[in-house]
Design a protein around this motif. Structure first.
Motif, short mmCIF file in Angstrom:
data_model
loop_
_atom_site.label_atom_id
_atom_site.label_comp_id
_atom_site.label_asym_id
_atom_site.label_seq_id
_atom_site.Cartn_x
_atom_site.Cartn_y
_atom_site.Cartn_z
N ALA A 279 0.99 -1.14 -0.04
CA ALA A 279 -0.18 -0.04 0.07
C ALA A 279 0.82 1.28 -0.07
CB ALA A 279 -1.06 -0.12 1.47
N LEU A 280 2.01 1.31 0.62
CA LEU A 280 2.74 2.41 0.92
C LEU A 280 3.39 2.48 -0.43
CD1 LEU A 280 4.31 2.04 4.28
CD2 LEU A 280 2.73 3.66 3.58
N GLY A 283 0.89 4.25 -2.75
CA GLY A 283 0.91 5.49 -2.44
C GLY A 283 2.31 6.63 -2.95
N LYS A 284 3.38 5.85 -2.86
CA LYS A 284 4.54 6.62 -3.23
C LYS A 284 4.47 6.67 -4.92
CE LYS A 284 9.52 6.10 -3.71
NZ LYS A 284 10.58 5.34 -3.38
N LEU A 286 1.90 7.30 -6.46
CA LEU A 286 0.97 8.39 -6.91
C LEU A 286 1.33 9.55 -6.76
CD1 LEU A 286 -2.48 6.91 -5.48
CD2 LEU A 286 -1.86 7.18 -7.72
N ILE A 287 2.11 9.75 -5.75
CA ILE A 287 2.84 11.09 -5.07
C ILE A 287 3.92 11.29 -6.47
CG2 ILE A 287 4.58 12.03 -3.52
CD1 ILE A 287 3.35 10.53 -1.40
N THR A 299 -2.17 5.87 -13.55
CA THR A 299 -2.38 5.14 -12.51
C THR A 299 -3.21 3.85 -12.73
OG1 THR A 299 -4.80 6.09 -12.61
CG2 THR A 299 -2.91 6.96 -11.09
#
Length: 331
Positions: A279-280, A283-284, A286-287, A299
Motif C-alpha cells: 500500500a505504501l 501511495g509513493k 501516486l505522489i 494510475t
C-alpha cells in the motif's frame, strides 16, 4: 574518504584481474561508449568486461568493436535475442561472469561511468566483506543518496536510513543495487543468479537482501561511479524522487508478488505488514505522478500490475532461483 580510514591490507589481498565488470545495455550506444571510455582510463583494470546487449537495434555492436583493442582488458559480448529487461540482462551477465571464473563481479548499467581508481577503492574492502556497494555521484555531480536498508517485513526501502558514515567507512545494509553491486562468487553460488522474472524493478533489492542473509553486506564510503544520464527529479531537500514510466509503474506493483513468493519460501512472509508495504508503494507512486510528472495519467498501470501480481502469488508451482553451488555439485 581519507586513506587512513580505508581498511589496511596487503597489496596482494585483492587481485584486480579477479574482478569482472558486467554491463547491461539496451539501445544506448552513446552512453555505453562513455562508460567504456571510462573503463579504458581505469587503473587498475578488471580481468574481463562482460557486456549483455538486450537485443539492441542501434549501433551497439559496432561501438563495442571499436573498444576491443583499446580498452586494455578482454571484452566478452553477448547479444540476447529478445529484450529481457534489466533483470534478465543482469541474470545472464552474472552467469557469464561466473562461468568465466570471476572471483568478484561488479554490476552496472550503461548510464554510469567509473571513477579511474574505482576498482582499487572497492578492492580495498574485498578482504573483509563479500557483498559491497560503493557510492556514486549524480548527473549534476552531487552525492547520490541510496536507500541501503529495507524494512524486511514490509519489503520496502527505509527512506530515512542515516546518510552519514562514521570513521569505520562503512554501514551494514540488507539491500542491493545493480548500479554498482560488487559481489563475491561464493555468495552468488549460495543464492543463485538474479531472477529474470522481475524484468525490471525490485530485482536488485531482493538480490541484495538474499546476499545479506549469508554474509555481512555493506555500503562503503567510496565514490566509484558517476551517473551520465539526467533524470527528471523532484527535489525534496535531503532526498530526491525521480520520474518514472508506465512500464516501471506496472512492474513496481506486479513484482511485489515475486517478493512475496520469495518471502513465503524463506518463511519470513507476514501478510499484514507486507500488505502495508504494498500500500505504501502504491501511495509513493501516486505522489511521484503528481509531484514529479505533474499528471494523474498512469494510475491504470499500477492497478494492472496489482492484478497480474495476484496471478503470480497464486501460482503453486512457483520456485525461487536455485543456488549455483547445488548445480555445481550435481554436475
Amino acid at each position: 574518504m581519507s586513506e587512513s580510514e580505508r581498511p589496511s591490507s596487503p597489496a596482494s589481498a585483492f587481485d584486480p584481474a579477479s574482478a569482472t565488470i558486467t554491463i547491461v545495455t539496451y539501445n544506448r550506444s552513446s552512453l555505453l561508449s562513455r562508460l567504456l571510455q571510462s573503463i579504458a582510463r581505469m587503473d587498475p583494470k578488471p580481468g574481463h568486461v562482460v557486456i549483455i546487449d538486450n537485443a539492441s537495434v542501434d549501433d551497439t555492436a559496432s561501438v563495442i568493436d571499436t573498444f576491443r583493442d583499446r580498452i586494455g582488458t578482454e571484452i566478452v559480448y553477448r547479444r540476447l535475442e529478445t529484450n529481457t529487461g534489466g533483470s534478465g540482462g543482469f541474470s545472464e551477465g552474472m552467469r557469464v561472469a561466473y562461468e568465466l571464473g570471476a572471483e568478484w563481479i561488479w554490476l552496472m548499467d550503461d548510464d554510469v561511468e567509473v571513477i579511474p581508481d574505482g576498482l582499487a577503492r572497492m578492492g580495498a574492502w574485498a578482504p573483509r566483506f563479500r557483498s559491497i556497494q560503493g557510492r556514486r555521484y549524480d548527473y549534476d555531480g552531487s552525492e547520490f543518496y541510496w536507500q541501503y536498508r529495507i524494512a524486511e517485513s514490509m519489503g520496502i526501502p527505509i527512506p530515512f536510513a542515516p546518510a552519514g558514515f562514521d570513521r569505520s567507512g562503512y554501514k551494514e545494509m540488507n539491500s542491493g543495487c545493480f548500479e554498482g553491486m560488487f559481489i563475491h562468487r561464493d555468495i552468488v553460488a549460495k543464492i543463485g543468479l538474479p531472477d529474470p522474472r522481475f524484468f525490471i524493478y525490485w530485482d536488485d533489492q531482493l538480490y541484495g537482501w538474499l546476499a545479506s542473509r549469508h554474509t555481512t553486506s555493506v555500503i562503503v564510503n567510496e565514490f566509484v561511479l558517476r551517473r551520465t544520464r539526467e533524470i527528471k527529479q523532484w527535489d525534496m531537500g535531503i532526498r530526491h524522487m525521480n520520474a518514472s514510466s508506465d512500464a516501471y509503474r506496472y512492474y513496481i506493483m506486479r513484482n511485489r508478488a515475486i517478493i512475496k513468493q520469495y518471502y513465503r519460501s524463506l518463511d519470513v512472509y507476514r501478510p499484514a505488514l507486507f500488505g502495508l508495504g504494498t500500500a505504501l508503494t502504491f501511495g509513493k507512486e501516486l505522489i511521484r505522478l503528481l509531484f514529479v510528472e505533474r499528471t494523474v495519467r498512469g494510475t491504470s498501470n499500477l492497478f494492472r500490475g496489482l492484478r497480474d501480481g495476484r496471478q503470480i502469488a497464486r501460482d503453486d508451482s512457483w520456485a525461487p532461483m536455485p543456488p549455483l553451488e547445488a548445480a555445481t555439485a550435481q554436475a
